[in-house]
Design an enzyme around this catalytic site. Structure first.
Site, PDB file in Angstrom:
ATOM      1  N   CYS A   1      38.142  38.169  36.938  1.00 50.98           N
ATOM      2  CA  CYS A   1      38.227  38.202  38.399  1.00 50.98           C
ATOM      3  C   CYS A   1      38.107  36.818  39.026  1.00 50.98           C
ATOM      4  O   CYS A   1      38.306  36.670  40.227  1.00 50.98           O
ATOM      5  CB  CYS A   1      37.174  39.142  38.975  1.00 50.98           C
ATOM      6  SG  CYS A   1      37.441  40.871  38.539  1.00 50.98           S
TER       7      CYS A   1
ATOM      8  N   HIS B   1      41.105  43.378  46.589  1.00 50.65           N
ATOM      9  CA  HIS B   1      40.806  42.548  45.422  1.00 50.65           C
ATOM     10  C   HIS B   1      41.969  42.556  44.428  1.00 50.65           C
ATOM     11  O   HIS B   1      41.855  43.085  43.324  1.00 50.65           O
ATOM     12  CB  HIS B   1      39.529  43.066  44.766  1.00 50.65           C
ATOM     13  CG  HIS B   1      39.057  42.267  43.599  1.00 50.65           C
ATOM     14  ND1 HIS B   1      39.421  40.960  43.359  1.00 50.65           N
ATOM     15  CD2 HIS B   1      38.246  42.619  42.552  1.00 50.65           C
ATOM     16  CE1 HIS B   1      38.864  40.533  42.236  1.00 50.65           C
ATOM     17  NE2 HIS B   1      38.148  41.522  41.731  1.00 50.65           N
TER      18      HIS B   1
END
Length: 386
Positions: free
Chosen positions: A85, A330
């Site tokens: 991430c 995201h």
């Protein structure tokens, strides 16, 4: 390092459920928005090299050539970066290092992800042959454990955790590129469907597609593109063990502490100097713990920090004015790049309805890696006005 690197432009697309757009469509749109967004203009021939951040969940390309096709930069060296991430923020860090070293004068960074076109999902793609990994355990389960640990260890309340989501959704309705634009109350968060105790639906970021681009230039070239460049003042990157994320401390993320310490030292600042921050809030508890890991407040004070309004848009340390991952979404490869773009706009006073009061120093942060070691990777970048 021999010289400074500066952010001189950015371009973002609207985040959301973009089934109608391919990877190429998103990359091209972000790239064209960047070209339009550079004050003094930029030609493709100005770009010496490019970095492409994606984990390519949809499986549409595993090299830099996917970016070359979408942008037409066929004779430009393009490097693909993947770091969980933290992929987008690490792509930015690598591009900046090339500019700082003299390997490139002008560098393009694009992050992109299509999260909704993958049919396998994280549970479906669990690597059963790797016994040291958790199998069938979801991200909400791990972050839920961190929430209950923080509540038990520090007395953090369920309402304080929910307040993070309330704050970020209040910001997100003012941010034009956010995926989910609605306001909610603490009661709304607590009454939304349970996902993994104590986390409910509104404590979790949505599954989102998106892309974003930024342009970096050396100190010698930056003012060719804008009269208001923003300096990349410092960075930190930590890659911890898969296992220590569980073993060492469920109530904090050691990698964030290591990465932020490096970034502060390189930038010559401390946490008290941060005027605005875009941080990783995949779940509401993540942002609350990150306040402490970044040193914005003391250990165990994250709940009180948000309850007293410090990270709110009008607080003394605004956090996630864009709405954060909880509202904006995201799309993994794009997330860090979009955070950099937001800090760039904030420091230039161009953030529109989410502009905070005259910031001089901005911080961007991601954590990465799930399953047994949530947050075992962390990347922190510091941007500053000269």
């Amino acid at each position: 390092m021999t010289r400074d690197a500066y952010v001189v432009g950015s371009g973002i697309i609207e985040f959301g459920e973009l089934y109608e757009k391919s990877f190429d469509d998103m990359l091209e749109e972000a790239y064209l928005n960047l070209l339009d967004g550079v004050d003094g203009g930029v030609a493709p021939s100005d770009i010496d090299a490019a970095w492409y951040g994606t984990i390519d969940i949809a499986g549409e390309g595993s090299s830099g050539s996917a970016l070359a096709h979408a942008t037409g930069l066929f004779e430009t060296p393009i490097t693909r970066v993947e770091n969980a991430c933290a992929t987008g923020s690490d792509a930015f860090r690598n591009a900046s290092l090339a500019v700082q070293s003299g390997a490139a004068d002008v560098a393009l960074v694009i992050g992109a992800e299509k999260m909704l076109d993958d049919t396998a999902g994280l549970i479906g793609s669990a690597a059963l042959e790797r016994l040291w990994r958790g199998r069938g355990v979801t991200m909400p389960a791990y972050f839920g454990m961190r929430a209950t640990r923080h509540m038990d260890q520090y007395g953090t309340t369920r309402e304080q955790i929910a307040e993070v989501s309330v704050k970020n959704h209040a910001n997100g309705v003012k941010y034009p590129y956010a995926h989910q634009q609605f306001e909610c109350s603490v009661e709304d968060v607590r009454e939304s469907p349970t996902v993994s105790y104590p986390l409910n639906l509104y404590d979790c970021c949505p599954v989102t597609d998106g892309a974003c681009a930024v342009l970096l230039a050396s100190e010698d070239r930056a003012r060719e593109f804008t009269d208001d460049p923003i300096r990349h003042a410092g960075w930190g990157l930590s890659a911890d063990s898969f296992q220590r994320g569980d073993d060492l401390a469920l109530s904090n993320f050691p990698a964030t502490r290591q990465a932020s310490s490096q970034a502060y030292e390189r930038a010559g600042i401390g946490p008290d100097d941060v005027d605005v921050a875009e941080v990783h809030d995949c779940f509401s508890i993540t942002e609350l713990i990150t306040y402490e890991d970044l040193g914005l407040c003391a250990d165990g004070e994250g709940g009180r920090f948000v309850e007293e309004g410090h990270p709110h848009l009008d607080g003394d340390t605004p956090v996630n004015p864009s709405g954060g991952l909880l509202s904006k979404g995201h799309p993994i490869g794009a997330t860090g790049v979009a955070q950099i773009a937001e800090i760039f706009e904030q420091l230039r006073g161009e953030a529109g309805d989410v502009q905070v009061d005259a910031p001089e120093v901005g911080l961007q942060h991601n954590i990465g890696i799930g399953r047994n070691a949530t947050g075992a990777v962390s990347c922190v970048n510091v941007l500053a006005r000269d």
